[in-house]
Design an enzyme around this catalytic site. Structure first.
Site, PDB file in Angstrom:
ATOM      1  N   LYS A 129       0.866  -1.190   0.000  1.00  0.00           N
ATOM      2  CA  LYS A 129       0.000   0.000   0.000  1.00  0.00           C
ATOM      3  C   LYS A 129       0.894   1.230   0.000  1.00  0.00           C
ATOM      4  O   LYS A 129       2.054   1.167   0.424  1.00  0.00           O
ATOM      5  CB  LYS A 129      -0.903   0.020   1.240  1.00  0.00           C
ATOM      6  CG  LYS A 129      -2.170   0.832   1.076  1.00  0.00           C
ATOM      7  CD  LYS A 129      -3.207   0.126   0.218  1.00  0.00           C
ATOM      8  CE  LYS A 129      -4.478   0.964   0.062  1.00  0.00           C
ATOM      9  NZ  LYS A 129      -5.528   0.242  -0.658  1.00  0.00           N
ATOM     10  N   ASP A 169      -6.754   4.644  -4.955  1.00  0.00           N
ATOM     11  CA  ASP A 169      -7.476   4.506  -3.692  1.00  0.00           C
ATOM     12  C   ASP A 169      -8.123   5.870  -3.460  1.00  0.00           C
ATOM     13  O   ASP A 169      -8.289   6.642  -4.413  1.00  0.00           O
ATOM     14  CB  ASP A 169      -6.525   4.103  -2.555  1.00  0.00           C
ATOM     15  CG  ASP A 169      -7.249   3.625  -1.301  1.00  0.00           C
ATOM     16  OD1 ASP A 169      -7.516   4.463  -0.415  1.00  0.00           O
ATOM     17  OD2 ASP A 169      -7.578   2.439  -1.199  1.00  0.00           O
TER      18      ASP A 169
END
Length: 450
Positions: A129, A169
């Site tokens: 991430k 995201d």
């Protein structure tokens, strides 16, 4: 924390000592370790191999400065992150988040969750991430381009199609992915599938935009079918958020026969008892980038209420939290239960607090945890990677069918794991165990290097 196993307690204590100021990460680790107690008791070799000691520690954490110049000529400095958490089953895979709240704790919690989510898809992708505390809201396209170019100048040193493949995201949509990809291509002089969520003209996949929201509904529908012998038809649905995930969860819920009556953003929520008119929402959010309150100005049957947490007081059969982490607390969970909710499935990452999850489980409410229920986005990203490797594109229907099959399989793998370890119907435990077992096997096979 309700850990009883001494080994897992020791692992968690070590994580706390190493990461004392990272509450989101500690919350995510604690929840997974609780689920793994029956696995450790049945498989003591995991302790000797140090699998869990290793899986809670990132393989690599990259933190870097991002300097960029705004339209007024002022130099701004933000902080960039990329956590490459686990590559046992494939290249690191996980989104980039641009939001002022981004810090090491949030990136690590998201990366840790991504390990198990990616494993659940059945596809060969590891967990990672990244992101920055940069806020795209209120910035011009040129400012966002300059920031993305600066961000990618550093990140490009650490990623690649067979190493680490970021996606979007919160705060990173098609515009940002385009700028990031253009800079990567410029720096590396290669056209490769290093980012997913790309535009269709340069390697993107059909159905990727819809994937997380659609996948959430495919998972929820299967959960309802198997565990309650029902489905979306005739059900009232509340969806928090109004970004990409929320919009397409709303779209698919309606296609499956549900009536979505509420959406939200950080300013508040709109309630439309006649059913949300999705074309109006898409115009406001995807075209105008305006606040959800605008919906109430344009639709006579709708009302807007300030304060986004109030959305959970709206009576519904199915609740789909799709906004952000820890948005749904114990009080909100009790309100949902009191108003007759039968199923909750997470579209955002960890949107329900541990106390809220406990409320749902004690009340016998079906609960689909994020790492299972919202895996459709990363699953379709992996399908985009496959298409890039083949220099080929599937049709929308082909991708959508693969997505549906993946989400149905995720539910059954999760449900079966819950039964295997004596926690029948506890999908939180089932998802953690099913995701963990595949990664643990791969780590064992590869020795202590990982």
């Amino acid at each position: 924390m309700k850990l009883k196993n001494s080994y897992l307690l020791g692992v968690y204590d070590t994580v706390v000592k190493r990461n004392p100021c990272e509450p989101e990460f500690l919350q995510a680790v604690g929840e997974v370790l609780e689920s793994l107690e029956p696995v450790v008791e049945k498989n003591p070799q995991l302790i000797k191999a140090g699998i869990i000691d290793r899986i809670v520690e990132p393989e690599r954490m990259i933190v870097f400065r991002v300097s960029w110049v705004d339209d007024a000529g002022k130099v701004n400095v933000n902080r960039g992150f990329r956590v490459q958490f686990n590559s046992a089953i494939g290249p690191y895979k996980g989104g980039l988040r641009f939001h002022p709240s981004v810090n090491a704790s949030i990136i690590k919690f998201l990366g840790f969750e991504q390990i198990f989510k990616n494993s659940l898809t059945g596809l060969p992708i590891g967990g990672g991430k990244g992101g920055s505390d940069f806020d795209p809201k209120g910035k011009s396209d040129n400012e966002i381009m300059r920031f993305c170019q600066s961000f990618m100048t550093e990140l490009s040193k650490h990623i690649g199609a067979d190493t680490d493949v970021p996606a979007g995201d919160i705060g990173v949509g098609a515009r940002e992915i385009g700028y990031l990809y253009g800079q990567y291509k410029r720096l590396r002089n290669e056209f490769t599938g290093v980012l997913t969520g790309k535009g269709l003209t340069y390697g993107g996949s059909l159905a990727r935009t819809q994937a997380t929201g659609y996948g959430l509904c495919y998972f929820t529908n299967e959960m309802l079918s198997v565990m309650k012998s029902t489905d979306f038809k005739g059900k009232t649905v509340v969806v928090s958020g109004s970004g990409n995930v929320a919009i397409y969860a709303t779209e698919k819920a309606m296609q499956l026969g549900g009536k979505v009556v509420a959406l939200s953003d950080s300013s508040g929520y709109v309630y439309d008892p006649e059913g949300i008119k999705l074309d109006v929402v898409k115009q406001i959010k995807e075209v105008e980038r305006a606040r959800i309150s605008e919906y109430a100005n344009r639709v006579e049957s709708a009302t807007f209420t300030e304060g986004c947490s109030g959305i959970w007081t709206v009576p519904c059969d199915i609740a789909l939290p799709c906004a952000t982490q820890n948005e749904l607390n114990e009080e909100s969970a009790k309100a949902l239960v009191a108003n007759g909710v039968i199923a909750v499935a997470e579209g955002a990452n960890m949107p329900s607090t541990p106390e809220a999850v406990e409320v749902f489980q004690k009340a016998g409410i079906l609960f689909g945890p994020a790492k299972a229920a919202n895996a459709g986005g990363v699953a379709t990203s992996a399908l985009e990677m496959s298409q890039n490797s083949m220099r080929y594109s599937w049709t929308f229907d082909e991708v959508d069918k693969k997505l549906s099959d993946i989400m149905v399989n995720i539910f059954h793998n999760t449900y079966n794991a819950s039964k295997k370890y004596g926690c029948d119907g506890n999908l939180v435990v089932g998802a953690n165990i099913a995701g963990f077992e595949k990664v643990a096997d791969a780590m064992s096979a590869q020795g202590v290097a990982y």
